[in-house]
Write a protein that holds these residues in place. Structure first.
Motif, mmCIF file in Angstrom:
data_model
loop_
_atom_site.group_PDB
_atom_site.id
_atom_site.type_symbol
_atom_site.label_atom_id
_atom_site.label_comp_id
_atom_site.label_asym_id
_atom_site.label_seq_id
_atom_site.Cartn_x
_atom_site.Cartn_y
_atom_site.Cartn_z
ATOM 1 N N VAL A 135 0.835 -1.201 0.000
ATOM 2 C CA VAL A 135 0.000 0.000 0.000
ATOM 3 C C VAL A 135 0.869 1.249 0.000
ATOM 4 N N GLU A 136 0.625 2.165 -0.915
ATOM 5 C CA GLU A 136 1.316 3.448 -0.889
ATOM 6 C C GLU A 136 0.667 4.363 0.149
ATOM 7 N N ILE A 137 1.465 4.831 1.103
ATOM 8 C CA ILE A 137 1.028 5.833 2.067
ATOM 9 C C ILE A 137 2.031 6.974 1.966
ATOM 10 N N LYS A 138 1.629 8.080 1.401
ATOM 11 C CA LYS A 138 2.578 9.122 1.016
ATOM 12 C C LYS A 138 3.327 9.714 2.197
ATOM 13 N N GLN A 139 2.680 9.827 3.350
ATOM 14 C CA GLN A 139 3.385 10.397 4.498
ATOM 15 C C GLN A 139 4.349 9.395 5.125
ATOM 16 N N LEU A 140 4.278 8.137 4.686
ATOM 17 C CA LEU A 140 5.204 7.096 5.139
ATOM 18 C C LEU A 140 5.785 6.417 3.896
ATOM 19 N N ALA A 141 6.539 7.183 3.136
ATOM 20 C CA ALA A 141 6.961 6.745 1.804
ATOM 21 C C ALA A 141 7.827 5.499 1.829
ATOM 22 N N ARG A 142 8.569 5.269 2.912
ATOM 23 C CA ARG A 142 9.461 4.108 2.957
ATOM 24 C C ARG A 142 8.708 2.782 2.980
ATOM 25 N N LEU A 143 7.426 2.806 3.347
ATOM 26 C CA LEU A 143 6.655 1.565 3.310
ATOM 27 C C LEU A 143 6.653 0.975 1.907
ATOM 28 N N ALA A 144 6.501 1.836 0.890
ATOM 29 C CA ALA A 144 6.531 1.364 -0.495
ATOM 30 C C ALA A 144 7.956 1.277 -1.024
ATOM 31 N N GLU A 145 8.804 2.234 -0.659
ATOM 32 C CA GLU A 145 10.174 2.271 -1.179
ATOM 33 C C GLU A 145 11.006 1.098 -0.669
ATOM 34 N N VAL A 146 10.777 0.708 0.584
ATOM 35 C CA VAL A 146 11.559 -0.366 1.203
ATOM 36 C C VAL A 146 10.704 -1.607 1.442
ATOM 37 N N GLY A 147 9.547 -1.413 2.074
ATOM 38 C CA GLY A 147 8.747 -2.550 2.517
ATOM 39 C C GLY A 147 8.118 -3.368 1.412
ATOM 40 N N ALA A 148 8.025 -2.821 0.204
ATOM 41 C CA ALA A 148 7.373 -3.545 -0.895
ATOM 42 C C ALA A 148 8.330 -4.463 -1.640
ATOM 43 N N TRP A 149 9.608 -4.478 -1.257
ATOM 44 C CA TRP A 149 10.613 -5.199 -2.046
ATOM 45 C C TRP A 149 11.420 -6.133 -1.157
ATOM 46 N N ARG A 150 11.714 -7.302 -1.678
ATOM 47 C CA ARG A 150 12.546 -8.259 -0.952
ATOM 48 C C ARG A 150 13.570 -8.866 -1.908
ATOM 49 N N SER A 151 14.618 -9.385 -1.323
ATOM 50 C CA SER A 151 15.633 -10.062 -2.111
ATOM 51 C C SER A 151 15.097 -11.405 -2.594
ATOM 52 N N ALA A 152 15.388 -11.722 -3.837
ATOM 53 C CA ALA A 152 14.976 -13.015 -4.378
ATOM 54 C C ALA A 152 16.099 -14.040 -4.335
ATOM 55 N N ASP A 153 17.330 -13.566 -4.191
ATOM 56 C CA ASP A 153 18.457 -14.504 -4.202
ATOM 57 C C ASP A 153 19.634 -13.999 -3.368
ATOM 58 N N GLY A 154 19.319 -13.318 -2.284
ATOM 59 C CA GLY A 154 20.380 -12.824 -1.427
ATOM 60 C C GLY A 154 20.843 -11.424 -1.750
#
Length: 245
Positions: A135-154
């Motif tokens: 979910v994009e929450i503009k006042q908490l931009a890191r939720l999408a910038e960081v929290g939406a992505w994970r490593s697939a192979d380290g």
């Protein structure tokens, strides 16, 4: 002798705003209902009577004569789509909603956050099923910038995605036109490592530095009291927890 009084009317049926009467006779299709939702349901039933494939050129589409008086037994008829573990595109979600509407499912349970991957090694590499904040929450931009992505192979490859606020509004409106309510799910206080990776100070340990990609149960949870104590103010941290959840 026919018992006409034994046949219920539309107004007598349960959840009658969704009830409809569909009649197919020679050259005529008639749908009666108490409300637009009922008309919509009647149309879906008529579509289900049609052939799955178009007839050959020059042949008419035929539908057997029938009369249906129908209403849902249950007011809440839901289906869940887990986009927290595996991200699905807006286009896919709209196709999913079309299928729900065809089967008269009226609640879309949108599972938007997760921190535990699905294990499906017998068919797919389990790393294809991760976790993230969607979910994009503009006042908490890191939720999408960081929290939406994970490593697939380290670390060499990254997997994920999120829905912008405009995309979410578009999906909600698309569902509304099909008489489907959207029920978003944002989990707390557990299953929150994706958001804690974005804002580690909201965790009880402060040790979540990346979105997990390993299979297993993660014990990290939101810890608002600890964050307040560390910050020394309620202006920075507590509103984050309130606005996210």
């Amino acid at each position: 002798m026919a018992c006409h009084s034994c046949v219920p009317s539309l107004s007598d049926l349960p959840n009658n705003r969704e009830a409809y009467e569909l009649t197919v006779s020679e050259g005529t299709v008639t749908i009666k209902a108490n409300a637009p939702h009922g008309v919509f349901n009647g149309l879906q039933s008529f579509f289900l009577l049609l052939p799955a494939a178009a007839p050959p050129d020059g042949h008419d589409v035929r539908c057997e004569a029938i009369k249906v008086l129908d209403s849902p037994r249950f007011r809440w008829r839901g289906a869940l789509l887990d986009v927290g573990r595996h991200f699905f595109s807006v286009q896919f979600i709209k196709k999913f909603l079309d299928v729900l509407a065809l089967h008269k499912i009226n609640v879309f349970h949108w599972h938007l956050t997760e921190d535990q991957p699905s294990f499906c090694s017998s068919v797919f590499n389990w790393l294809a099923y991760g976790q993230g904040w969607r979910v994009e929450i503009k006042q908490l931009a890191r939720l999408a910038e960081v929290g939406a992505w994970r490593s697939a192979d380290g670390g060499a490859t990254w997997y994920g995605g999120f829905y912008s606020q405009n995309e979410m509004r578009d999906i909600v409106e698309y569902a509304k036109k099909r008489f489907i309510d959207v029920m978003p799910e944002i989990e707390c206080p557990g299953h929150c490592c994706a958001s804690l990776a974005a804002y580690p100070d909201l965790s009880c340990s402060g040790q979540v530095t990346e979105v997990p990609y390993q299979w297993g149960i993660h014990e990290h949870v939101y810890c608002a009291v600890w964050a307040l104590s560390k910050a020394g103010t309620s202006d920075t941290y507590y509103p984050c927890v309130v606005n996210v959840t």
